[in-house]
Design a protein around this motif. Sequence first.
Motif, PDB file in Angstrom:
ATOM      1  N   ALA A  21      40.387 -22.781  44.538  1.00 18.69           N
ATOM      2  CA  ALA A  21      41.502 -22.757  45.467  1.00 18.69           C
ATOM      3  C   ALA A  21      42.465 -21.617  45.173  1.00 18.69           C
ATOM      4  CB  ALA A  21      42.243 -24.086  45.434  1.00 18.69           C
ATOM      5  N   GLU A  25      45.438 -16.902  46.119  1.00 17.92           N
ATOM      6  CA  GLU A  25      46.814 -17.349  45.916  1.00 17.92           C
ATOM      7  C   GLU A  25      47.391 -16.735  44.649  1.00 17.92           C
ATOM      8  OE1 GLU A  25      49.200 -21.554  45.358  1.00 17.92           O
ATOM      9  OE2 GLU A  25      47.064 -21.562  45.747  1.00 17.92           O
ATOM     10  N   ASP A  63      37.397  -9.879  50.605  1.00 26.17           N
ATOM     11  CA  ASP A  63      37.336  -9.289  51.943  1.00 26.17           C
ATOM     12  C   ASP A  63      35.980  -8.606  52.139  1.00 26.17           C
ATOM     13  OD1 ASP A  63      37.896  -8.172  54.419  1.00 26.17           O
ATOM     14  OD2 ASP A  63      39.207  -6.609  53.604  1.00 26.17           O
ATOM     15  N   GLU A  69      41.778  -8.039  55.505  1.00 21.22           N
ATOM     16  CA  GLU A  69      42.203  -9.434  55.592  1.00 21.22           C
ATOM     17  C   GLU A  69      41.068 -10.337  55.109  1.00 21.22           C
ATOM     18  OE1 GLU A  69      45.039  -9.156  59.544  1.00 21.22           O
ATOM     19  OE2 GLU A  69      43.014  -9.901  59.774  1.00 21.22           O
ATOM     20  N   VAL A  70      41.450 -11.488  54.575  1.00 23.79           N
ATOM     21  CA  VAL A  70      40.448 -12.477  54.185  1.00 23.79           C
ATOM     22  C   VAL A  70      40.479 -13.586  55.229  1.00 23.79           C
ATOM     23  CG1 VAL A  70      39.758 -14.169  52.454  1.00 23.79           C
ATOM     24  CG2 VAL A  70      40.643 -11.946  51.733  1.00 23.79           C
ATOM     25  N   SER A  71      39.374 -13.712  55.935  1.00 27.67           N
ATOM     26  CA  SER A  71      39.281 -14.744  56.969  1.00 27.67           C
ATOM     27  C   SER A  71      38.973 -16.097  56.328  1.00 27.67           C
ATOM     28  CB  SER A  71      38.170 -14.388  57.962  1.00 27.67           C
ATOM     29  OG  SER A  71      36.911 -14.474  57.320  1.00 27.67           O
ATOM     30  N   GLU A  72      39.118 -17.122  57.107  1.00 23.60           N
ATOM     31  CA  GLU A  72      38.763 -18.456  56.634  1.00 23.60           C
ATOM     32  C   GLU A  72      37.274 -18.510  56.261  1.00 23.60           C
ATOM     33  OE1 GLU A  72      38.912 -23.131  58.064  1.00 23.60           O
ATOM     34  OE2 GLU A  72      40.063 -21.644  59.176  1.00 23.60           O
ATOM     35  N   ALA A  73      36.446 -17.846  57.041  1.00 20.40           N
ATOM     36  CA  ALA A  73      35.002 -17.828  56.757  1.00 20.40           C
ATOM     37  C   ALA A  73      34.717 -17.131  55.421  1.00 20.40           C
ATOM     38  CB  ALA A  73      34.242 -17.132  57.894  1.00 20.40           C
ATOM     39  N   GLU A  74      35.409 -16.019  55.145  1.00 20.08           N
ATOM     40  CA  GLU A  74      35.219 -15.321  53.874  1.00 20.08           C
ATOM     41  C   GLU A  74      35.684 -16.183  52.705  1.00 20.08           C
ATOM     42  OE1 GLU A  74      35.681 -10.615  55.015  1.00 20.08           O
ATOM     43  OE2 GLU A  74      37.455 -11.904  55.182  1.00 20.08           O
ATOM     44  N   LEU A  75      36.808 -16.853  52.899  1.00 20.35           N
ATOM     45  CA  LEU A  75      37.320 -17.736  51.854  1.00 20.35           C
ATOM     46  C   LEU A  75      36.371 -18.912  51.632  1.00 20.35           C
ATOM     47  CD1 LEU A  75      39.587 -18.235  49.847  1.00 20.35           C
ATOM     48  CD2 LEU A  75      40.833 -19.421  51.645  1.00 20.35           C
ATOM     49  N   ASN A  76      35.856 -19.476  52.709  1.00 16.81           N
ATOM     50  CA  ASN A  76      34.894 -20.576  52.584  1.00 16.81           C
ATOM     51  C   ASN A  76      33.636 -20.132  51.840  1.00 16.81           C
ATOM     52  OD1 ASN A  76      36.484 -22.468  53.885  1.00 16.81           O
ATOM     53  ND2 ASN A  76      35.529 -22.158  55.879  1.00 16.81           N
ATOM     54  N   GLU A  80      32.513 -21.815  48.381  1.00 22.64           N
ATOM     55  CA  GLU A  80      31.211 -22.483  48.293  1.00 22.64           C
ATOM     56  C   GLU A  80      30.380 -21.908  47.150  1.00 22.64           C
ATOM     57  OE1 GLU A  80      29.332 -22.411  52.147  1.00 22.64           O
ATOM     58  OE2 GLU A  80      31.028 -23.480  53.059  1.00 22.64           O
TER      59      GLU A  80
END
Length: 149
Positions: A21, A25, A63, A69-76, A80
Amino acid sequence: MTRSKILLAAILGTTLFAGAAMAVEPVLPRTTKAFNRLDADHDGKITLNDFKPRVEQRLARLDTDKNGEVSEAELNAYMEKRLEQRKARLMKRLDTDGNGAISVAELDKAVDDVFAAADTDHDGAVTLDEARQFRMAKLKKPVQDSQPN
């Protein structure tokens, strides 16, 4: 719920999700080693000029499409991957018979081993100081799969 099942749930929860997480951050360092890596001029203080580039490096690493930018998909995808790595380490450490499952007996053995290692004065109890020393000793050991802070 038995003591072992409660411990297993706690171990799984903290082990699997603690680091993932914080991928982007901004988090201040918890260890001397991590602090010293950020303290570029070695004056015992971290400035924004020390801290921001490190956080931006983390962002850039996640990224994958390099659009800034880091998208939600990249973060996911990152989370994972880290989750799978953590699960593999957890299974390797706790599933001692290699059957693909962690039994209460295996968990109890792991708990006994951790407790015995932390109980440095061998009085059958672990003080807060012993727990902290044990944790710090574990943090100082290199982890093969870890990424730099």
